[in-house]
Structure formats: C-alpha cells, structure tokens
Design a protein around this motif. Structure first.
Motif, PDB file in Angstrom:
ATOM      1  N   ASN A 510     154.251  26.044-134.289  1.00  0.00           N
ATOM      2  CA  ASN A 510     154.643  25.508-133.005  1.00  0.00           C
ATOM      3  C   ASN A 510     156.162  25.171-133.019  1.00  0.00           C
ATOM      4  O   ASN A 510     156.676  24.800-134.258  1.00  0.00           O
ATOM      5  N   SER A 512     158.706  22.321-131.580  1.00  0.00           N
ATOM      6  CA  SER A 512     158.984  20.966-130.849  1.00  0.00           C
ATOM      7  C   SER A 512     160.450  20.549-130.554  1.00  0.00           C
ATOM      8  O   SER A 512     161.176  21.253-131.348  1.00  0.00           O
ATOM      9  N   THR A 533     158.333  16.370-127.520  1.00  0.00           N
ATOM     10  CA  THR A 533     157.118  16.919-127.594  1.00  0.00           C
ATOM     11  C   THR A 533     156.481  16.819-129.085  1.00  0.00           C
ATOM     12  O   THR A 533     157.214  16.506-129.888  1.00  0.00           O
ATOM     13  N   TRP A 535     152.723  18.246-131.534  1.00  0.00           N
ATOM     14  CA  TRP A 535     151.404  19.154-131.543  1.00  0.00           C
ATOM     15  C   TRP A 535     150.811  18.612-132.767  1.00  0.00           C
ATOM     16  O   TRP A 535     151.024  17.739-133.396  1.00  0.00           O
ATOM     17  N   GLN A 564     146.054  24.924-130.917  1.00  0.00           N
ATOM     18  CA  GLN A 564     146.548  23.648-131.249  1.00  0.00           C
ATOM     19  C   GLN A 564     146.835  23.138-129.885  1.00  0.00           C
ATOM     20  O   GLN A 564     147.082  23.513-128.773  1.00  0.00           O
ATOM     21  N   LYS A 566     149.271  20.586-127.569  1.00  0.00           N
ATOM     22  CA  LYS A 566     150.729  20.365-127.380  1.00  0.00           C
ATOM     23  C   LYS A 566     150.755  19.199-126.376  1.00  0.00           C
ATOM     24  O   LYS A 566     150.302  19.292-125.176  1.00  0.00           O
TER      25      LYS A 566
END
Lengths: 776, 181
Positions: A510, A512, A533, A535, A564, A566
C-alpha cells in the motif's frame, strides 16, 4: 509545521520578587531544549500572546523577553518540526519595597522549555494528558484514562477490560505507540485490552485521524502515544509513590518510581518503576457482578547514556495481568442470551469477593527496547530503535474439560503466543535554509504467532517493511507538511482444517500519503487542515474466524479473500485561545474503502446448541464523520467551565445503512473552582461535572438482540490539592466520586450491556508523594 | 564519534541474532474440550422391545456442514422409555460424552420441551447425588396425533443446579421435528 509536540514541561521556575510598583521591568528568560537529546533548539519563536512581543532562541537555545509588566501571560513556543504549545505564567505582582533597587532584583521568570519529540503530523489534532490531569486518572487502565478527551471513548467488556476508541474506531484501527514502539498484542479481539501500565508514562496523548505515513498499518482512526519522561541524566535521586484506592471493587493500586544518575558516571541515567493492582467484584447500583476481580503486577527498568550528540536508551517492561470475566455473561445458546435480556438482570448472583475463578484471561507482555541516536555536527540526526515484544495470552472458559483428569490440569482453553521484532531507522535531515526540515525512515516488523486450544485463529508468520519520507516547510505563519509511505507485507498462515494442515500465504502492499497546513492567523487564532491516508491489512481473525463467538452469541466466519482497508481522512481544526477562553473546534470526514465488518446473513447457522445468527466478514465503503468541540471558559475569577462535545455519524455507503457498535454522541461539562491557597494546601480545587451520553439511534434495523441502551447522564465531583512539604518533597491528593447518584445505566459500547448494568458509584482517593526533585 | 558508530554497529549485529521461527512447524490440531457433535435419543415402547433411535449429528462441529437432525416419529398415546447418548465424533475414536455427563450428574440436567406441549410429556427417572433429576434416563408419554417440535436441552449447571432449567447455560439445544402418529 510540525511533527512534534512541544511539551512545555515547565521545569524550573524561580520567582524573585522585590521591586518597585508600576515598573514594567519583569522579564522571562530561559532555554529551549529537545527533551530527548538535550540539544538546544535554535530558532524557536517565543511569543507573548496578546502582545506583539516575540523573540527567537539563539544558537544556544536561549531567549529573553524584557519589559513585561507584572501580571499573567500566555506564552507560546513554536518551531518547525514541533507542535506549538502554550503555557500560562504569572509574573508576581510587586509589593512596594523602597529599598534594594538593584538591577537584578526585578520580577523574573526563568523558564526552561523541554521540547518533546513525538513524531506526529503537526496539522493533526493532538491532545495530551500530563501533570494533574493525568494524576486524576491514576489507577485506571489505559483506555479509561483517555476517556476524558474529546472524540475518545472506550470499548468495554465489563468494567475491567477496556480498549480506546478514537472517532468511532478501535482495535486494529487504532495504533498504540508504547514508548516509541508499536504495541503488538492480539489487538483484533474486542476483549483484548492493551497490555500497558499507564504508570509507565508521564504523558498520554491521542492523535486523531489517519496517520499512516509516519506509523504505517493500523493508524486509521488515530494513534495513542504512551510516553515516559526523559531519563534523569546527571540529576539527583528522585522518585514518586502513588497510592490509589477505589471503593467499587475495593480496589487498591500502588505504583512507585525511583530514578537518578550514577555518581562519577557522567551522562548516565536510570529509572525503575513497578505497579501492583488488586480488585474484587464490581458492584452495579443493585447487585455485585460475579467474578469481576483483577490482579496486576507490572514493572519496568530503563537506563540511558548521553554524550554530546550521542545517546542510547534501553527499556524493559513487563505487564502481567489476570482478569476475571463476569460469569453471568457466559451463554451456551441464543436462548440463554434471550433469557438474560428478558430477566433484566444477571441470573448469576454474587456477593463481594476478590477470587478470580473461571472464566478468566491472563496476559503477560514483555517489551525490550533499545534506541540509539546520533546528532551530527552539521544538523543531521540518525535514530534507530529496535524492540522485541513477547505477548502471552491465556484464556480460560467457564467450563473446563468434562474429563476429570484433563480438568485437573486446569489448562487454558486458548493460548496465544505472539512474538514481534520491530526495527525503525529514521534520518532527520539537516534543515534546509532554516525553513525546510524533514525525515526519511524505514521500519520493519517481523512477527509470529503460536496458538493452541479451541479453534480460533491460525498460526502465522508476518513480515512488514515500510519506507516513508516527510518534509515540512514554515514561513510567514504558515506551516506546510507533506509525506509519502510505501508498505509491503507478507503473511503466512498455518492451520488445521478437518485434521489436515493447510497453509495459506498472503501479500499486501500500500501507498499512503499526507498533506497538511497550519496557519497562525493571529496570536490568538490558528487553523489546521490535514488530509491523510492510512491502511491496514485484514487481520487473521477477519480472514479465518469460523465459529461461535460466545460473548456475542453470534456465528462469525472469516473470508480469506478480503483485501486491505484504506482510509482517506480529512481533518480540520481551529484553535482560539486567550487568557479567559480557549476553544478548539475540529471536524473530520474519514472515508474508508473496503471497510471490513461483520455482515449479518439471512440464514442462521445451525449448531448442536441451536441456531445462531450468522455473520460474515465482508467489505463495504464507510464514512465516519464527526465534530469535536472543547471549550474552557473562565466565567469569573477562579471559576472555569470546561465543556467537551463529541459528535459522530457513521454510514455504510455500500449498503445504504448504518453500522453497529458506533459510540453515541456525548457531552461532558465540568465546573471547576480554584481556591486560593489554604494554609499549607496549594492549588486547591473543587469541581463538579456531568457526562451525558445519548442513545445510539443510528443502528441498522433488526441487527441486535436488544436495542441500544437508553441515554444516560452521570454526575461526578472532585477535590484536589498539592501540599509542598519541603522544597524537595510534595504531596498531591485527589478525592473523586464518579456516578455520584449511583445511576443504573448501560453503555452501548460495553459488550456486557446485554447481561448487566454498568458500574455504580465509585469513590476514589489518590495520593502521590514526589520526592527528590524541586517543586515546580 | 568513531566509538559511537561502533556502538550502533554492535547494536545492529545483535539484532541479526534474533531467532526467526516458522510458525507452521508448530501448528497444533485444534482441541475443543467441550465439543458434542452427536445426540442420540432412544425411545423404547413400554412393554415391548421396539426401539426407535433418532439422531442429531454434526460430526464436523460448529460451522462446516449443517447438523443433520432426524425427525422423531412416535405412536400416539403411548409410553416410551427414553435414554440419551452424547458423542464427540470429531475425535477418532469417538468420545462418549454420556459417561462424563453421568459422572458429573450433579452439574447437568436434560430438559425435554414439546411444542405444542400436548404432544409429549417427559419425566426424568434418574437422580443425582443431591436428589435432583438428571434426564439421561426417563419416561415419555405421547398425546394425540399431531406435529410439532421437541426441544432437547442439556443444561450445564456447575455449582448451582436446583432442579430447574434456569441456572447455567446450554451445552445442547436441539429442536427435533416431532410427529405423533
């Protein structure tokens, strides 16, 4: 902009007061240091609020503000990379002395400011509990201690198991940083409280909103920071003894801290701390709750060394708890649950006892951490933290094995062993043009879990690697911040299905990001905006649960195809602060895509114990939005009204419905009267307050065995004072009554709300003896 | 400075020695202490040797395949001797739970509830050490022909058994279809 909280620990304050009346010759001087490295902070702004009076710290971190009239001032200290912080200072009213008019004998406050590094985005709201406010919560567990903050509530399993809830999120959606290390226990379980002794800390803070860039996975709802005081390098022996007594549960807590340095060993410091806690059955207004006692034995040891720019700290802590689970909450079937609900009170009756029988859980958490840093002469700084955590959890069901020989072994029905190794390397680069500062870091986590007993979660090995980069820029009252992070995670799981071993592997990754801005509009008014953000990977229980959750009377099934979760969180806040009024208003909008939750299924799950409602872990898109308001208003001299409002509205966009287990809105009001000093008693205060919690009306229809509990309103009272015994000895005392009118109520976020009322009246007495260090 | 860097190096090397572990090697088969997968009800018509057995069986435990519950079919206005057998068939060989319930008779109570109640009445014919009924052995008398359900509950009541169904919690809670012909 910032990343750090400046905690203005007012370390040394000396007041000399001889003087001429009307002379505005008072001054404040001092030094600003980074609390952790003890290095002076250069270029920090010291502002006198309400006056256009400000100075910068020089190359030794020193500052001086001259020509102040006697009176009360709000001083603010701010610098890029540190969250601004304010404190109040009284420059003593001079009395007429017609002699001794030497230059030095004017009103003087010498203030040393320690800036504390906590690595949180400066544009996100951060609230801390320290000093007297923290003292008022001593003896409570971590989540209960934080409950007074706006936007923070707790998810409870009875009165003794409590998890922090930030903006409606908890468990794997709230990250806890214990002493700079991410806490890794079995957080997925709603009845698994964080294994942390709050007495380790002298500061508890909550960062609200998604902070995924700095902290990685799980920082979706917010971050809880548990920070001890800096070690007393080259300072004399000092210590603290805390004694707390609670009437409800007849609970006693004692905690002691001893700290100092080593004679002849320059740059060394050490601390030893231990806590004992023992409590018995909790009483609701009408009845005792059987088997709700607890016992806790914790200690921590730390030592450190500082030499010029180099520093190393080693910390070890052990948390050991045994908690009885209310036996009236054990059910075998839905019929059992409906019978308790219908009865209105528990079917199991009890008196008072300290015994902890089945069902119970015990957990031990060991943390060993070493942190080392080096300040290069050119301004670069390198910090490395390595930590190992060993979390052992044993859970005993109400009924042991039927077979006598097995039962006599008294083995837990569930055993979890989680071992976690984390590494964090952070490089703070040299400030560019004194305006841009930033850091680049790499974090790794390696973890394995061993499990035995009743089928619940699999064994697993987990590895996570994250890299992040954050830069901050400050100019003309603006502080801007931006950062990115990339995480990569692998998860290998192993379990038995029908006597066959099955291994399943997962990978998650991920990106971010975060951007934020802080603007100081006037010395009284500032505004912050952050878009961040975060996750989190689905946890093993969401992937693999398959069975009846006996606390919830529900059949829960995981889904190994989950992806996942988010979050994109926007959070804005305005702060207005003068000598008489302080207002903080914050609003947030947190959009979580692929939000994992338990979705009710149409068909119940049939078992040998009857049909259970059937839930499957499913993903949807959810919106968490809310408002936090906190106001402190000085109504009259010494009389302050503090009002805190938390409003939260959560919606499941995917299914056009509400979500379950969302904290209802609450409003907390406290009226505090600060008395003048009475004889030897200093800082005497009396306060009375009320907490009103609404009924949660935003729930999906027919989703629960009982409707959310009714609204409730609880009153509380407190008195407190400190008593300086000698210059280096101080007593602090606080007497409080919670639930003053012994109201019978149930809280929606207490998982035992089906079975029994919440805690009745609670009288607490807190005593603290501080010795060895100068009184403030 | 040099010394400081070497401190940090030492530190780093130390971290390499931290043992890794394969959790897959240690994975243990699940053990559920209290699992009951199978309930067998044996109805013996009074004065005869006609035995009818009705079973509720869920050999894989909770979840997985749903339990299979055989409908109970009995003659109208007849008295039956009833015995019950409990098994955990998830283990090999199957564990006989009946014996364990019998040994801990003063903690257990079987409740048989017919709905509508006119279909069948049940009386336990065994007693525990405290002279409370257990229900491993009993007598059932059927009423007129009709269809309904027979709920069979095993109440686990350690320390608080008083002869009624109220204390404790369910170890078994099954609704059999009941046909009285």
């Amino acid at each position: 902009m910032v990343k750090l909280l400046i905690s203005l620990l007012l370390v040394f304050t000396t007041t000399v007061s001889f003087s001429q009346t009307s002379s505005c010759a008072c001054f404040i001087k001092g030094i600003v240091r980074d609390q952790h490295t003890s290095q002076p902070v250069v270029g920090a702004t010291i502002l006198v609020l309400g006056q256009n009076n400000g100075v910068f710290t020089d190359s030794q971190g020193k500052y001086q503000i001259n020509n102040l009239c006697p009176g009360s001032y709000q001083i603010e200290c701010r610098i890029v990379g540190y969250t601004p912080s304010r404190f109040k200072i009284d420059l003593t009213e001079g009395h007429i002395e017609d002699f001794n008019l030497e230059e030095d004998e004017v009103h003087l406050q010498d203030v040393e400011i320690s800036a504390h590094r906590t690595d949180t985005p400066g544009s996100q709201p951060l609230t801390s509990l320290t000093g007297t406010e923290l003292f008022k919560t001593r003896g409570d567990n971590l989540a209960e201690s934080l409950k007074g903050l706006t936007g923070v509530t707790s998810l409870q399993t009875g009165a003794s198991i409590s998890k922090p809830v930030i903006h409606g999120m908890h468990s794997n959606r709230v990250l806890i940083m214990n002493n700079g290390v991410r806490q890794e226990g079995q957080q997925w379980g709603s009845e698994h409280a964080p294994e942390i002794d709050p007495f380790v800390a002298t500061r508890l803070s909550v960062v609200k909103g998604a902070a995924g860039v700095r902290y990685g996975s799980d920082a979706i709802g917010g971050v809880v920071l548990v920070d001890p005081e800096e070690l007393p390098f080259d300072k004399p022996l000092s210590g603290e003894l805390n004694l707390v007594g609670f009437s409800n549960g007849r609970q006693g807590v004692s905690s002691a801290t001893l700290q100092g340095s080593v004679k002849g060993w320059k740059g060394f410091g050490w601390r030893a701390q231990g806590t004992l806690k023992r409590g018995g059955n909790i009483r609701t207004p009408d009845y005792f709750l059987d088997n709700t006692g607890l016992s806790e034995k914790n200690f921590s040891l730390s030592t450190g060394y500082r030499h010029r720019g180099f520093g190393i700290d080693v910390f070890y802590s052990r948390f050991d708890t045994k908690i009885g689970i209310f036996s009236g909450a054990h059910i075998g079937s839905v019929t059992d649950l409906l019978n308790v609900i219908k009865n209105g009170e528990p079917l199991v009756k009890s008196g008072f006892s300290y015994d902890i029988a089945r069902p119970n859980q015990n957990a031990q958490h060991n943390l060993i951490k070493a942190e080392t840093h080096y300040h290069f002469n050119d301004g670069n700084r390198l910090q490395w933290t390595i930590a190992q955590q060993i979390n052992d959890r044993n859970e005993f069901d109400l009924h042991g094995p039927r077979n006598d020989s097995l039962a006599s072994l008294n083995r837990p029905e569930l055993t979890f062993k989680l071992n976690t190794l984390t590494n964090d390397l952070v490089w703070d680069h040299r400030p560019i043009a004194k305006k841009i500062s930033g850091q680049i870091g790499i974090s790794s986590l390696y973890q394995y879990n061993l499990m035995s007993g009743r089928p619940l979660i699999p064994n697993f090995n987990q590895f996570n690697l994250g890299v992040f980069w954050i830069e901050r820029y400050a100019k003309n009252g603006w502080e801007l911040e931006a950062g990115v992070r990339y995480d990569y995670r692998t998860l290998a799981t192993h379990r038995y299905v029908k006597k066959e071993k099955i291994s399943t592997d997962f990978t998650f990754s991920n990106f971010s990001g975060t951007i934020g801005a802080t603007k100081n509009i006037t010395p009284y008014l500032s505004a912050k905006l952050n878009i961040g953000t975060a996750w989190r990977a689905p946890n093993v229980s969401e992937l693999f649960s398959d069975g009846v959750h006996h606390g919830a009377a529900a059949y829960e099934r995981g889904d190994s195809t989950l992806t996942q979760e988010k979050a994109i969180n926007s959070i804005a806040s305005i702060q207005y602060s003068t000598n008489r009024i302080k207002v903080e208003l914050g609003g947030y909008y947190n959009y979580i895509s692929d939000y994992i939750y338990l979705q009710p299924q149409a068909e119940p799950m049939l078992t040998i114990r009857g049909a259970f409602p059937y839930f499957k872990y499913t993903q949807t898109n959810a919106v968490f939005r809310g408002i936090d308001l906190s106001v402190d208003y000085e109504l009259a001299k010494n009389l302050t009204l503090s009002s805190k409002l938390s409003y939260l509205n959560v919606y499941d966009k995917g299914n056009d419905n509400y979500l379950v287990m969302i904290p209802p809105n609450r409003w907390d009001n406290q009226l505090k009267y600060q008395l003048e000093n009475i004889g030897p008693l200093k800082n005497v205060f009396v306060s009375a307050g009320n907490l009103s919690v609404a009924q949660q009306k935003r729930v999906p229809a027919n989703s629960d065995f009982a409707p959310p509990p009714k609204a409730y309103s609880l009153w509380n009272m407190q008195i407190g004072s400190s008593i300086p015994v000698t210059e280096k000895n101080e007593l602090e005392i606080n007497i409080g009554i919670q639930n003053l009118f012994n109201v019978a109520y149930r809280d929606y976020l207490n998982r035992f709300r089906y079975y029994a009322h919440d805690m009745g009246r609670q009288v607490s007495i807190r005593l603290k003896w501080k010795f060895g260090a100068s009184n403030k | 400075m040099k010394r400081n860097i070497s401190w940090m190096l030492l530190f780093g090397i130390a971290s390499l020695f931290v043992q890794c572990k394969d959790s897959g090697e240690d994975v243990k088969p699940d053990t559920d202490n209290e699992l009951i997968t199978t309930v067998k009800l044996k109805f013996t018509e009074q004065g005869t040797t006609n035995v009818s057995t009705f079973t509720s069986s869920d050999p894989d435990g909770e979840g997985g395949a749903a339990p299979v519950i055989q409908p109970i079919s009995l003659k109208a206005a007849t008295t039956y001797a009833v015995t019950v057998e409990l098994l955990d068939e998830s283990k090999t060989p199957a564990v006989d739970i009946t014996k364990e319930v019998d040994e801990k008779a003063e903690e257990h109570l079987f409740i048989y509830t017919a709905s509508p109640s006119t279909l069948l009445t049940y009386t336990a014919e065994d007693k525990d050490a405290n002279n409370y009924p257990v229900g491993l052995v009993g007598k059932a008398t059927t009423g007129a022909a009709g269809t309904g359900t027979l709920k069979v509950q095993l109440r686990h009541q350690p320390g608080n058994k008083n002869g009624t169904a109220t204390p404790g919690s369910d170890d078994v809670n099954i609704d059999f279809v009941l046909q009285i012909n």
